[in-house]
Each structure stands twice: as structure tokens, then as C-alpha cells.
Design an enzyme around this catalytic site. Structure first.
Site, PDB file in Angstrom:
ATOM      1  CB  THR A  29       5.960  32.304  28.254  1.00 19.19           C
ATOM      2  OG1 THR A  29       5.221  33.252  29.013  1.00 19.19           O
ATOM      3  CG2 THR A  29       5.778  30.940  28.869  1.00 19.19           C
ATOM      4  CB  THR A  67      15.868  38.656  46.338  1.00 26.40           C
ATOM      5  OG1 THR A  67      16.013  37.294  46.027  1.00 26.40           O
ATOM      6  CG2 THR A  67      16.744  39.010  47.490  1.00 26.40           C
ATOM      7  CE  LYS A 115      16.141  43.379  44.170  1.00 24.51           C
ATOM      8  NZ  LYS A 115      15.684  41.987  43.765  1.00 24.51           N
ATOM      9  CG  ASN A 141       4.223  37.919  39.155  1.00 20.00           C
ATOM     10  OD1 ASN A 141       5.398  37.634  39.293  1.00 20.00           O
ATOM     11  ND2 ASN A 141       3.656  38.944  39.765  1.00 20.00           N
ATOM     12  CB  THR A 156      16.012  42.316  39.913  1.00 18.00           C
ATOM     13  OG1 THR A 156      15.015  42.430  40.914  1.00 18.00           O
ATOM     14  CG2 THR A 156      17.226  41.616  40.475  1.00 18.00           C
ATOM     15  CD  GLU A 188       4.927  41.562  42.900  1.00  8.20           C
ATOM     16  OE1 GLU A 188       5.494  42.428  43.591  1.00  8.20           O
ATOM     17  OE2 GLU A 188       4.970  40.351  43.136  1.00  8.20           O
TER      18      GLU A 188
END
Lengths: 410, 410
Positions: B410, B197, B186, B405, B160, B283
Site C-alpha cells: 500500500t 525468498t 540472500k 509487512n 532484495t 525482517e
């Protein structure tokens, strides 16, 4: 609050409002700036005393000394607090320094050492500059005042990286007399963790035994200070201390006293206001986030869930971004390790329903954005399992949190 | 690894290297880009199968279906994975969709439905666009290849927001024959948590019963995938699936087999490489952080401490800032809820000793800065209490984590 609360907020009140207390603060040289770094609250009479300490295995030297003081008689005449140095991970010398702080201040006040408590907050792993501390202690008695100015000096002296002072006072009727309960606190999570620590100080003129006070303080802590999360880290120096002078002249408060619940509610309110102020002043925070969980199987279970939601970095980031991202909230609920029926969860943001019976509800994204951009956000989670309820408080996770905490020592 | 490891890394190996496996991937239209979003691994024979699932209370529909498939016979011929939509919080319709994915792909392969597993990752709370999924399923058999290209298509299809593909393969000698164990994964934490995930897929041509495989997979997971923390959040869709074709022709691996330990070590290595790759791809991460805890009273205790340190936002921020802030590390150790002697902790950053017997050790700040600016940081914590050991992996907390995050929806 509201009309039915058994206490009234005293807007200009502070730790010196309850009868018998003086407070003060000064700059002795532990902070690099000229801000106050040594403060004290002193009681005219031996006050019933109670305290709650950090659960961290590494406990700083002053906690040991304060525990010993209170353990001896359950009474205190004074508490001395320094900021700028936590006196933590400082070994035997640190312990000796904490004992010397206690005995020198006791000498100044002409009271026995075990009637004095000590607390520290600031850098970990460095020895206190004791010459400066002792100079400050000598000067302290002259700085103690039973006036708002004294309380203000004290509130300043306990701050490290806090942006605002945190103080509150309420009045409660006990035996038809007015009893005051007041508090001052510092802390914005384990912000600049080497400048760490939540410290809270509660004064009251209620007559209450030290064991009853300990019971109520622990009970209030569980639903207030223990329900705030800034970043999940627990300092080595956290301490919440309460002193009751008894000078309000009420009959001693016990569980059988008709005003026990009113006093308990007042104390809880004082703790809640201080705890929320700490959460709102979390490092880099732009808003207070309140999470209410209802319908859990027990209150304990609700507390665990509320703390998991409020502590989730993903929820906190979403709040910073004003993003109505309920997937993160349900993700946090589901990993809290508590009984949850995956088919019956409702979630509301303010009054905007986003999930009902675990199914997404279409909502007005624009309205949600406006709501989430406010300075306080309420998240309601209803589990429909039982009667357990809890409320937790935290703040958003922002660029400034990372900036502050990445750059501290370098 | 090194000379003594009972396995050899196969540099160009992938999930199709073990005998009997093909893989493929294609774009069916669930992702807005043209990147692959549907992938499959297929085995020529019914493979012994095992799986480990998320502990989150909210489990997505495909987990239910896969659990049912494996539960029936302990064997699989295929696993079908989509990205772009998690099929989570989608109710009865979501469950039906997952069953239809399974049965349609089984029809295409001409196998029984319970020999097919399904997995999903992506947005939570939206129904799958089943016309697109079914179109992709029809096309899939033609895209399955027993070549690196097929494995590459599969690895792409499961991503993703990952920045890099994660794949690994080792060879182990069993009964003098070469057995291969390979994996693809992943996930970068519950990054963009609606695009959440961790998914992992392990293939091997070893002959091993499904119960033995389940035992080893669980054991390997505990010390690998369960020891990574990006942000403490657990997805609704996490799944690690293993398939063993048995085509290497070894005697069935059981605990009494002389090469049981070698195979176990190989499987653990495959899981560890994938887990570390996920942590490094966390991330916004700029580096991999490895925390080793030794001298705890048990391995379980060491694991809990390692996870608390690696999960601390303060430690993670300090690593981003290349700040040798051991106060945060000791703070995290102390709040892990595990037995720790506060007087006997040593901490090293790489080979720089910063704390010995819980006392600060003067160190070269410049050298520490250079070390901490590297792309991998090792934190060693020795408790001197017992023989318990554990290793955990995570990443630093950066501005980009917050940006990613905060801004997702938005």
C-alpha cells in the site's frame, strides 16, 4: 443462522438460562485490581459432564483434578474457576491446592468432591494464595444466582486480559420442548501467555448421556475452538467443559433421536460464536479474519490449510495493513503440507476475485482497500481438488500484539 | 570453530576463492533503484552440481528449469540470478521466460543450455521484463571477474530487502591439498513476501561427484537452512545450489575418503554461517536468537522442538522485550507434538538457569534483562529423555516486522 437453522439465538441468554443452573463471581484477591477473580457455575442436579483439554504436554494441576472428577461418574454439580493464577508448573503443592479447591467447594455445596470440577487461568509458575481462594470459596454459595446478574459476575470472574465478555445462548426444539444451550468463554489466544488460556463453559438443560455429550463436544470443538488461531501458541490450561442438567424433560438424546442433529447444530453454533469472539478479541487485534477453504481432498486437509493461512504472520500483517496481498495467501496454502494442485487455486477477498486457476486477476485496489479496512475480513480459497471444506478464524497481527507481548513482565 | 575444527575460516574469501570460478553482477532494470539486479557465477569447467529446493507446492518457474538442468548430467557451468521479480505464479509465459534466460546465457557462454541454472527472487505474479533481462545477459560476460569485486557485485545482485550481504569461505585440507568452500546467500525470511525468498550459492574446488555433493548438501541443509525460522513462511522460490569445480586436484571425495568428514564439516559450517546471517537479518530483527535442545528422544524430535520454540510469536516478542519469560518457552516445548516429560525440563537463558526439573528457579531479573538486551540470545532446553540434540536460529518479533509487512503493497 437464517430461517433454516434448527436453533434460535436467545439474545439475553446466558449460562443460567438452561434450567437448573446458577452462577456467580466475586473478588477474592488473586488479581491486583478489584475485578472478580473467582467464579462458579452450579447445577441443582448432577449434570452429565464432558470436557476437552489442551493438547499441551504441560498440563496445569486443575486439569488433572477435573479429568479425575469427570472420569469417576461422568457427572458434575459444579465448576469453580479462578483467574489471576494458572496453577501451572507448580508441582506437588499445586496439585494439592487444586484438590483442596475442589473439596472445600464441595463441602460448601454439600456434594461429593468428584462432582466438582476446577479450572484456573493466569500467571504460570506461582503458587496460589490459598487463604484468599478459600475465603472466596466460603463466600461463594451466597453469591450464586439464577439470574443474568449471576451469569455476568461469572463471565467477569473468568477474564484475564480479555477486553470483552463472551457469552451466547440458543434454543432448540427437542421432542417439541424447548432446550437451551448456553456458553461463556475467556481467552484471546495465549495472550500475555503467563496470563494465558482459553476457557469455555457450556450449560444445557437437555437430557443427554455424558458419553453422547462428550462425542458432540469433541465434534463441535474440532470445527470451532480448534479452528481459531491467534498466535499458534497453546496454553497449559485450555479447557472446554459442558454440563447437561436434563431438566428440559426431553427424551434422552442419542444418535437415533430425531432431534440429535438439531441439538448438535445448536451446540456447534454456541461453540462457534464463542470461538469467533475469542479470535476477534485476540491480542491487539483490530479485526476478525475468517478463512474458508473449499475443494480440498478431505475436510481434514481443508482444516490444515485454513489453519496455516489464518496462522501466517505474513497474512495477518497484510490484513492489519489492509493489503490485498494474495501472494502471502498462496504461499501459506502451498506450505500447509496438504495435497494442492498448483494450477487450480482461486482466491477471493470478500467478493473480490484476486486469483483464478492460480493466475492473478486484475482487481480494483481501491475497492479492496475499503473492504480490507472493515472489522471482518473473509478469505475464500477454492482448490478444485475434491469436496473437503473448512472454516477457520483468527485476527490481524498488529503493533499492539508486539507491544503487549514484549512488555508483559518488564 | 576453535582449534579442533577441521577447517579454517578465510576472512576475505568469497564464491570466487575456490579455483575455477568467476562472478559478476549488474543493473539491468528490474529494480526501481540503480542497485544490481542480475548476477552470475560461472565455472571454467563443468562443475558437479547439487541443489535443494523449497517444499512449497507453488514452485516458481526457474526452479523447474534448474531442476531440469541439473537432472540431465549433474553438472553446471553457470548459474544466472535475477532479483526484483520472482517469476512465480506466471504460468506458461513465466516458464518460457525462464527457459529463454537459460538458453541466452548459455549462448553467451558458448555452453549447452542444460549446463546453466537460473534463479529468481522478487515480486510474485508479474511477468519478467524480458527485454531488460536479455540486455543484462548480453552484458554479463564482460562483467564476470575472478576477483573479490566480481563476488561483491554478485552478492549485491541477489539481494532484495536484505540489509547486509551474506558471504563466507573456509579452507579444508583434503589429501594434503587446500580445498576451498565458499557461499553467498540472500533472504531475511519471507520478508516482504512478494519480495521473498532464501537463495544460497555454494562453490568449491573440491573434486566430488554430484551425488556425493547432493548427499552432503541435503545433510547440511537439514541442520542449517532448515533450522532457521523468521516467520514460518516458506517462499515459492527458495533454492540452495552447490557447484564443485574439482580444480583443487584432490582424489574424488567419497564416504570412504579419509577427509570426507572434514569436507562435510566445512560445508556444514559454510551453510550454518549463511543461515545464521539470514536469521539475524530477519525482517525488523534486533537480535539473533539461538535455541539449543538437548536430551530429546532423537535428533529429529529435538529439531521439531527447537523449531517450535524459535517460531513462537510469544517467545519472539519476549526476546524483543528482553523478558525472561520462560512460561512461553515451556508452552512452546509442550505443543511441539514431541515426547516430553513434563517433570524433567531445564531451561537456561545464556548461563542463567530459570527452570530446573520443570520447577521455576529464582534468578536475578536485572542480570537476565542485561543478558537479553544483547544482540545474540541463547536459549538452552534440556529434556532429560534421551540423546537427541538440535540447534535452531531465529530472531525477535518487533514493531518493524509488523510495519514492514503491513505496509508493503500500500
Amino acid at each position: 443462522m437464517g430461517a433454516e437453522a434448527p436453533y434460535n439465538v436467545v439474545p439475553e441468554g446466558s449460562v443460567i438460562t438452561p434450567k437448573g443452573f446458577k452462577a456467580g463471581g466475586l473478588h477474592c484477591g488473586l488479581k491486583k485490581t478489584t475485578r472478580h477473580d473467582l467464579g462458579a457455575i452450579v447445577c441443582d442436579v448432577p449434570a452429565a459432564a464432558a470436557a476437552v483439554y489442551t493438547t499441551n504436554v504441560f498440563q496445569a494441576a486443575p486439569l488433572k483434578v477435573t479429568r479425575e472428577s469427570i472420569g469417576q461418574e461422568g457427572r458434575l454439580r459444579a465448576v469453580l474457576v479462578n483467574s489471576g493464577n494458572a496453577n501451572a508448573c507448580t508441582g506437588k503443592q499445586g496439585e494439592e491446592d487444586a484438590y483442596v479447591m475442589r473439596s472445600r467447594f464441595a463441602e460448601q455445596l454439600q456434594v461429593e468432591p468428584h462432582l466438582v470440577a476446577v479450572a484456573s487461568t493466569g500467571v504460570i509458575g506461582e503458587l496460589l494464595k490459598m487463604d484468599r481462594v478459600l475465603g472466596g470459596i466460603q463466600e461463594m454459595p451466597a453469591r450464586l444466582m439464577g439470574t443474568p446478574e449471576g451469569a455476568d459476575d461469572f463471565s467477569q470472574a473468568i477474564l484475564t486480559t480479555d477486553l470483552v465478555q463472551k457469552t451466547v445462548c440458543v434454543a432448540v426444539e427437542v421432542d417439541g420442548r424447548t432446550v437451551h444451550i448456553a456458553g461463556a468463554a475467556k481467552g484471546s489466544g495465549m495472550i500475555h501467555p503467563n496470563m494465558a488460556t482459553m476457557l469455555g463453559f457450556v450449560t444445557t438443560d437437555a437430557a443427554i448421556g455424558n458419553e453422547s455429550l462428550q462425542y458432540l463436544l469433541r465434534q463441535a470443538t474440532d470445527v470451532t475452538f480448534n479452528m481459531i488461531t491467534v498466535d499458534g501458541d497453546t496454553s497449559t490450561n485450555d479447557m472446554l467443559l459442558a454440563m447437561a442438567s436434563g431438566l428440559a424433560g426431553n427424551e434422552e438424546l442419542t444418535q437415533r433421536h430425531p432431534d440429535w442433529e438439531a441439538f448438535s447444530a445448536g451446540l456447534r453454533y454456541v461453540c462457534e460464536i464463542l470461538a469467533k469472539a475469542i479470535a476477534r478479541d485476540g491480542e491487539g487485534a483490530t479485526k476478525l479474519v475468517e478463512v474458508q477453504v473449499g475443494g480440498a481432498i478431505t475436510d481434514e486437509s481443508a482444516r490444515a490449510i485454513a489453519k496455516t493461512v489464518i496462522g501466517s504472520s505474513l497474512v495477518k500483517s497484510a490484513m492489519f495493513g489492509a493489503d490485498a496481498n494474495w501472494g502471502r495467501i498462496i504461499g501459506a496454502i502451498g506450505r500447509a503440507g496438504q495435497p494442492v494442485n498448483p494450477e487450480t487455486v482461486d482466491i477471493r477477498l470478500g467478493n473480490i476475485v484476486v486469483l483464478e486457476q492460480s493466475r492473478p486477476v486484475p482487481f480494483d485496489e481501491e475497492k479492496a482497500l475499503v473492504y480490507l479496512k472493515g472489522d471482518t475480513v473473509h478469505i475464500y480459497c477454492e482448490l478444485h481438488m475434491g469436496e473437503g471444506r473448512a472454516t477457520g478464524w483468527g485476527c490481524d497481527l498488529t503493533y499492539d500484539y508486539v507491544r503487549i507481548n514484549a512488555a508483559y513482565r518488564t
